[in-house]
Scaffold this motif. Sequence first.
Motif, PDB file in Angstrom:
ATOM      1  N   ALA A 122      35.866  36.061  44.422  1.00 33.09           N
ATOM      2  CA  ALA A 122      37.087  35.368  44.858  1.00 33.09           C
ATOM      3  C   ALA A 122      36.972  33.870  44.641  1.00 33.09           C
ATOM      4  O   ALA A 122      37.923  33.218  44.203  1.00 33.09           O
ATOM      5  N   THR A 123      35.809  33.314  44.927  1.00 37.08           N
ATOM      6  CA  THR A 123      35.609  31.877  44.750  1.00 37.08           C
ATOM      7  C   THR A 123      35.653  31.503  43.273  1.00 37.08           C
ATOM      8  O   THR A 123      36.233  30.478  42.898  1.00 37.08           O
ATOM      9  N   ALA A 124      35.062  32.343  42.417  1.00 41.37           N
ATOM     10  CA  ALA A 124      35.111  32.073  40.974  1.00 41.37           C
ATOM     11  C   ALA A 124      36.545  32.103  40.465  1.00 41.37           C
ATOM     12  O   ALA A 124      36.961  31.231  39.683  1.00 41.37           O
ATOM     13  N   VAL A 125      37.322  33.081  40.932  1.00 44.90           N
ATOM     14  CA  VAL A 125      38.727  33.159  40.516  1.00 44.90           C
ATOM     15  C   VAL A 125      39.507  31.976  41.081  1.00 44.90           C
ATOM     16  O   VAL A 125      40.341  31.389  40.404  1.00 44.90           O
ATOM     17  N   LEU A 126      39.211  31.607  42.329  1.00 41.41           N
ATOM     18  CA  LEU A 126      39.874  30.459  42.956  1.00 41.41           C
ATOM     19  C   LEU A 126      39.605  29.180  42.174  1.00 41.41           C
ATOM     20  O   LEU A 126      40.528  28.424  41.865  1.00 41.41           O
ATOM     21  N   LEU A 127      38.348  28.946  41.824  1.00 40.19           N
ATOM     22  CA  LEU A 127      38.007  27.751  41.065  1.00 40.19           C
ATOM     23  C   LEU A 127      38.637  27.781  39.671  1.00 40.19           C
ATOM     24  O   LEU A 127      39.089  26.747  39.169  1.00 40.19           O
ATOM     25  N   SER A 128      38.670  28.959  39.065  1.00 44.58           N
ATOM     26  CA  SER A 128      39.355  29.094  37.774  1.00 44.58           C
ATOM     27  C   SER A 128      40.839  28.798  37.928  1.00 44.58           C
ATOM     28  O   SER A 128      41.446  28.176  37.060  1.00 44.58           O
ATOM     29  N   GLY A 129      41.401  29.255  39.030  1.00 48.63           N
ATOM     30  CA  GLY A 129      42.815  28.997  39.301  1.00 48.63           C
ATOM     31  C   GLY A 129      43.112  27.521  39.461  1.00 48.63           C
ATOM     32  O   GLY A 129      44.171  27.044  39.059  1.00 48.63           O
ATOM     33  N   VAL A 130      42.165  26.783  40.032  1.00 42.80           N
ATOM     34  CA  VAL A 130      42.341  25.330  40.169  1.00 42.80           C
ATOM     35  C   VAL A 130      42.423  24.699  38.788  1.00 42.80           C
ATOM     36  O   VAL A 130      43.278  23.857  38.518  1.00 42.80           O
ATOM     37  N   VAL A 131      41.555  25.142  37.888  1.00 44.06           N
ATOM     38  CA  VAL A 131      41.547  24.602  36.531  1.00 44.06           C
ATOM     39  C   VAL A 131      42.818  25.016  35.777  1.00 44.06           C
ATOM     40  O   VAL A 131      43.395  24.227  35.035  1.00 44.06           O
ATOM     41  N   LEU A 132      43.281  26.245  36.001  1.00 43.18           N
ATOM     42  CA  LEU A 132      44.425  26.774  35.260  1.00 43.18           C
ATOM     43  C   LEU A 132      45.758  26.580  35.982  1.00 43.18           C
ATOM     44  O   LEU A 132      46.766  27.122  35.556  1.00 43.18           O
ATOM     45  N   GLY A 188      50.484  32.878  47.273  1.00 44.90           N
ATOM     46  CA  GLY A 188      49.870  33.976  48.020  1.00 44.90           C
ATOM     47  C   GLY A 188      48.492  34.316  47.494  1.00 44.90           C
ATOM     48  O   GLY A 188      47.607  34.750  48.237  1.00 44.90           O
ATOM     49  N   GLY A 189      48.296  34.126  46.194  1.00 42.88           N
ATOM     50  CA  GLY A 189      46.988  34.347  45.591  1.00 42.88           C
ATOM     51  C   GLY A 189      45.951  33.367  46.099  1.00 42.88           C
ATOM     52  O   GLY A 189      44.801  33.724  46.342  1.00 42.88           O
ATOM     53  N   TRP A 190      46.361  32.113  46.251  1.00 42.44           N
ATOM     54  CA  TRP A 190      45.448  31.112  46.795  1.00 42.44           C
ATOM     55  C   TRP A 190      44.976  31.524  48.181  1.00 42.44           C
ATOM     56  O   TRP A 190      43.789  31.417  48.499  1.00 42.44           O
ATOM     57  N   ILE A 191      45.902  31.990  49.004  1.00 43.65           N
ATOM     58  CA  ILE A 191      45.550  32.411  50.366  1.00 43.65           C
ATOM     59  C   ILE A 191      44.608  33.609  50.324  1.00 43.65           C
ATOM     60  O   ILE A 191      43.601  33.640  51.031  1.00 43.65           O
ATOM     61  N   ALA A 192      44.925  34.589  49.487  1.00 43.84           N
ATOM     62  CA  ALA A 192      44.079  35.783  49.383  1.00 43.84           C
ATOM     63  C   ALA A 192      42.666  35.419  48.941  1.00 43.84           C
ATOM     64  O   ALA A 192      41.688  35.983  49.442  1.00 43.84           O
ATOM     65  N   LEU A 193      42.556  34.489  48.019  1.00 50.40           N
ATOM     66  CA  LEU A 193      41.245  34.096  47.524  1.00 50.40           C
ATOM     67  C   LEU A 193      40.447  33.281  48.545  1.00 50.40           C
ATOM     68  O   LEU A 193      39.220  33.225  48.482  1.00 50.40           O
ATOM     69  N   LEU A 194      41.128  32.673  49.486  1.00 48.94           N
ATOM     70  CA  LEU A 194      40.443  31.921  50.531  1.00 48.94           C
ATOM     71  C   LEU A 194      39.952  32.812  51.675  1.00 48.94           C
ATOM     72  O   LEU A 194      39.089  32.402  52.453  1.00 48.94           O
ATOM     73  N   LEU A 195      40.473  34.037  51.790  1.00 53.08           N
ATOM     74  CA  LEU A 195      40.110  34.912  52.912  1.00 53.08           C
ATOM     75  C   LEU A 195      38.607  35.191  53.031  1.00 53.08           C
ATOM     76  O   LEU A 195      38.075  35.164  54.139  1.00 53.08           O
ATOM     77  N   PRO A 196      37.890  35.461  51.926  1.00 56.58           N
ATOM     78  CA  PRO A 196      36.442  35.650  52.088  1.00 56.58           C
ATOM     79  C   PRO A 196      35.733  34.417  52.651  1.00 56.58           C
ATOM     80  O   PRO A 196      34.805  34.539  53.445  1.00 56.58           O
ATOM     81  N   LEU A 246      42.095  41.094  43.899  1.00 55.20           N
ATOM     82  CA  LEU A 246      41.398  40.350  42.852  1.00 55.20           C
ATOM     83  C   LEU A 246      41.728  40.905  41.475  1.00 55.20           C
ATOM     84  O   LEU A 246      41.871  40.149  40.513  1.00 55.20           O
ATOM     85  N   THR A 247      41.838  42.218  41.370  1.00 55.44           N
ATOM     86  CA  THR A 247      42.210  42.828  40.093  1.00 55.44           C
ATOM     87  C   THR A 247      43.570  42.307  39.644  1.00 55.44           C
ATOM     88  O   THR A 247      43.754  41.927  38.485  1.00 55.44           O
ATOM     89  N   TRP A 248      44.509  42.269  40.550  1.00 54.96           N
ATOM     90  CA  TRP A 248      45.854  41.780  40.232  1.00 54.96           C
ATOM     91  C   TRP A 248      45.807  40.310  39.816  1.00 54.96           C
ATOM     92  O   TRP A 248      46.408  39.915  38.817  1.00 54.96           O
TER      93      TRP A 248
END
Length: 168
Positions: A37-47, A56-64, A98-100
Motif C-alpha cells: 500500500a505504501t509503495a502504491v501510495l508513493l507511486s500515486g504521489v509521483v503520478l 478514496g484511493g488515497w484514504i484506502a492506501l493510508l489505512l495500513p 490494491l488490485t483495483w
Amino acid sequence: MATAAVGGTLVIWWPAFTLGAYNAVFFTNVLALWAVATAVLLSGVVLRNRGALPWGGWIALLLPSVWILLAIVTPKAHGFPYLHYIEALLTLVGAPMLTWLLSRILVPDYAALPVFQRLVAVAATLAVGVLAFLLGKFNYLFLTCADFDVSGNNSPAHCAHGGPFHRR
C-alpha cells in the motif's frame, strides 16, 4: 490486468490461508499489505498529475499506516481488543482494493476498458483469497503437521499427523 491481479493475490493468499489454518492473520501479513500500500501510495504521489489515484484511493492506501499507528499508541498491557479484527478486515479488503488501484495506475487507458474487464482482476484476487482460506481451513487434506514444522511454522490445531509430504 493480469499484473494487477497477481499483485493483489500475492498480498491476499497467505493471510487468507493463515486465517483458515490458524484463525489468525499474522502481523507479517499486515506488514506486507502495508508495504504494498505504501509503495502504491508513493507511486500515486509521483503520478498524481495523471489523476491515476482517486481521493478514496488515497484514504484506502493510508489505512495500513493507520493500523500501525493504532498499534503503536495502544497500551501493550491491555491492548486494543478489536485491533485483530481491524487487521483481518484490512488485509482481506485491502488486497482487492490494491488490485483495483494498481489497475488504475498500471493499465494505460484504464477508464476506457469495459467495466467487466476492470472487475476481472479484483474478482481474481477475491477468488484466490477465498480459495486460500479454504485451503488453510482444510489443510489436513493435503498437508501434515510435519509440513508446517519443516517450513518453520507452528502446526495448526487441526493438521494431519504424519511425515512431511515429499515428491518421489
